[in-house]
Design an enzyme around this catalytic site. Structure first.
Site, PDB file in Angstrom:
ATOM      1  N   LYS A 172      41.759  44.421  36.547  1.00 49.83           N
ATOM      2  CA  LYS A 172      42.579  44.754  35.374  1.00 49.83           C
ATOM      3  C   LYS A 172      43.994  45.118  35.800  1.00 49.83           C
ATOM      4  CE  LYS A 172      38.517  46.640  32.997  1.00 49.83           C
ATOM      5  NZ  LYS A 172      37.904  47.861  32.394  1.00 49.83           N
TER       6      LYS A 172
ATOM      7  N   ASP B  93      38.093  46.040  44.413  1.00 47.82           N
ATOM      8  CA  ASP B  93      37.258  45.068  43.720  1.00 47.82           C
ATOM      9  C   ASP B  93      36.153  45.777  42.956  1.00 47.82           C
ATOM     10  OD1 ASP B  93      38.444  42.687  44.314  1.00 47.82           O
ATOM     11  OD2 ASP B  93      37.117  42.177  45.978  1.00 47.82           O
TER      12      ASP B  93
END
Length: 410
Positions: free
Chosen positions: A222, A200
């Site tokens: 992403k 994260d």
């Protein structure tokens, strides 16, 4: 004998008679390991410390409340002599020698036939350290070596790769509020053993730089796994890599189950038949206020604290929070993910009875080098956030505890 080093060996004492002479501090330190080994322990001593007495009361050891007597060691496999009576110790040591019983002496190591190493454990491995030079025994040095090795194994700074096949799976690891030193020992060790880390943005990013070059690090923000919802993409990544037989760590900020969607990931893994371990983390809801000098509870000030998500405004139909009820509470309110909604949150709390003068603290980037604290009240917090350019991530603390400082301590 002093010219030769001790021969290290692991004794399997389960069910075997062990005799401990003396019920003082030495026995208190040594007995737990003997109990864990499953030994049939007989303590011979007129007195014992409260902790040793508790072991006897619990049935973990058999306590003979008397001094040492000839014959006590006859059927023993191992003996620990730790009384304050030197003469009795010498007699017991001679009996042990006569019956070929390995004997440790706390008062005279040179007269003993066995030494107790400095030991520690980490994930099924016992580290035992002995001095090789019998003429220069330094217990503090051996303990320091033990501590260094065990600590390195536990926190992942000393990596010992597994050469046997490991069971593939996923570990949901709570990384804590951001400071890399605040991840748990178990979390750091699992991170050091990982093949793939899915991290994260709010996790302890500095730890990623310590990973070996072969570890694949995936940014959870992403993930290139097609046009899915973000959480679905993360779930798919966890499942895909685990099915490839890899050890996967899902590194999350704070605690996996405190607004971390940890259960969603666990459910997806369970549905896919993937083994999962959950490692709790230090939640930012308590650690970040603490790092900024704010106790979420304090005697005479707050007897409860409530943690609430502020990512949905109070007037949003999706909100599951009973804001009017929160306004009636007198304790501390901790709001996570609420920077851009704090104006409407403050208005709602005041509208339902909370004083507009209630102190508010916003702690941005808590526990990191960029940490800063901005103070306001419910009446001024909306304009303060704009004026001070407070940005996420920030933990918002509402309540009288915001004004409690070291000078207030009882």
């Amino acid at each position: 004998m002093a010219e030769h080093p001790a021969y290290p060996v692991g004794l399997r004492l389960a069910g075997r008679r062990i005799v401990v002479l003396g019920g003082g501090q030495v026995a208190q330190r040594r007995l737990p390991a003997l109990i864990a080994a499953g030994a049939d322990i007989h303590l011979v001593s007129p007195e014992a410390t409260p902790s040793v007495e508790a072991m006897a009361d619990a049935g973990e050891i058999t306590w003979h409340r008397r001094p040492y007597a000839e014959g006590d060691l006859a059927a023993a496999w191992y003996a620990l002599i730790a009384t304050s009576d030197t003469e009795a110790n010498n007699r017991a040591s001679a009996e042990a020698e006569a019956h070929r019983v390995w004997c440790v002496r706390s008062d005279d190591a040179d007269a003993a036939t066995a030494w107790t190493p400095a030991t520690g454990t980490s994930e099924g491995v016992t580290v035992a350290v002995l001095t090789t030079d019998a003429r220069d025994r330094d217990p503090r040095h051996t303990a320091a070596v033990r501590d260094a090795v065990v600590e390195g194994l536990r926190d992942g700074t000393l990596v010992a790769p597994h050469h046997r096949t490991r069971t593939p799976g996923v570990a949901l690891v709570g990384g804590g509020p951001g400071d890399p030193d605040l991840i748990t020992v178990r979390g750091r060790r699992l991170l050091a053993e990982a093949d793939v880390v899915i991290a994260d943005r709010l996790g302890p990013r500095d730890l990623l730089a310590e990973l070996p070059p072969h570890v694949e690090v995936i940014d959870a923000a992403k993930i290139p796994y097609g046009r899915f919802m973000a959480q679905e993409a993360i779930n798919n990544a966890l499942i895909e890599h685990a099915k490839q037989g890899k050890s996967v760590v899902r590194l999350k900020g704070g605690d996996p189950y405190v607004f971390g969607r940890g259960m969603e990931e666990l459910q997806a893994l369970a549905e896919a038949g993937i083994a999962c371990t959950v490692v709790p983390g230090i939640s930012s809801s308590i650690s970040v206020p603490g790092a900024a000098g704010i106790p979420v509870t304090h005697r005479g000030v707050a007897h409860e604290f409530t943690v609430v998500s502020g990512h949905v405004a109070p007037d949003d139909e999706r909100s599951l929070v009973d804001w009017p009820a929160l306004a009636r509470l007198t304790g501390t309110l901790v709001v996570l993910m609420g920077v851009d909604k704090i104006g409407r949150i403050a208005e709602t709390l005041v509208a339902h009875g909370r004083s507009p003068d209630t102190p508010v603290a916003l702690v941005q980037e808590g526990t990191t080098a960029a940490q800063r604290r901005v103070d306001a009240t419910l009446a001024t917090v909306a304009e303060t956030v704009v004026a001070q350019q407070v940005k996420p991530p920030a933990v918002i603390v509402i309540g009288e505890v915001v004004g409690v400082g070291p000078h207030e301590a009882a």
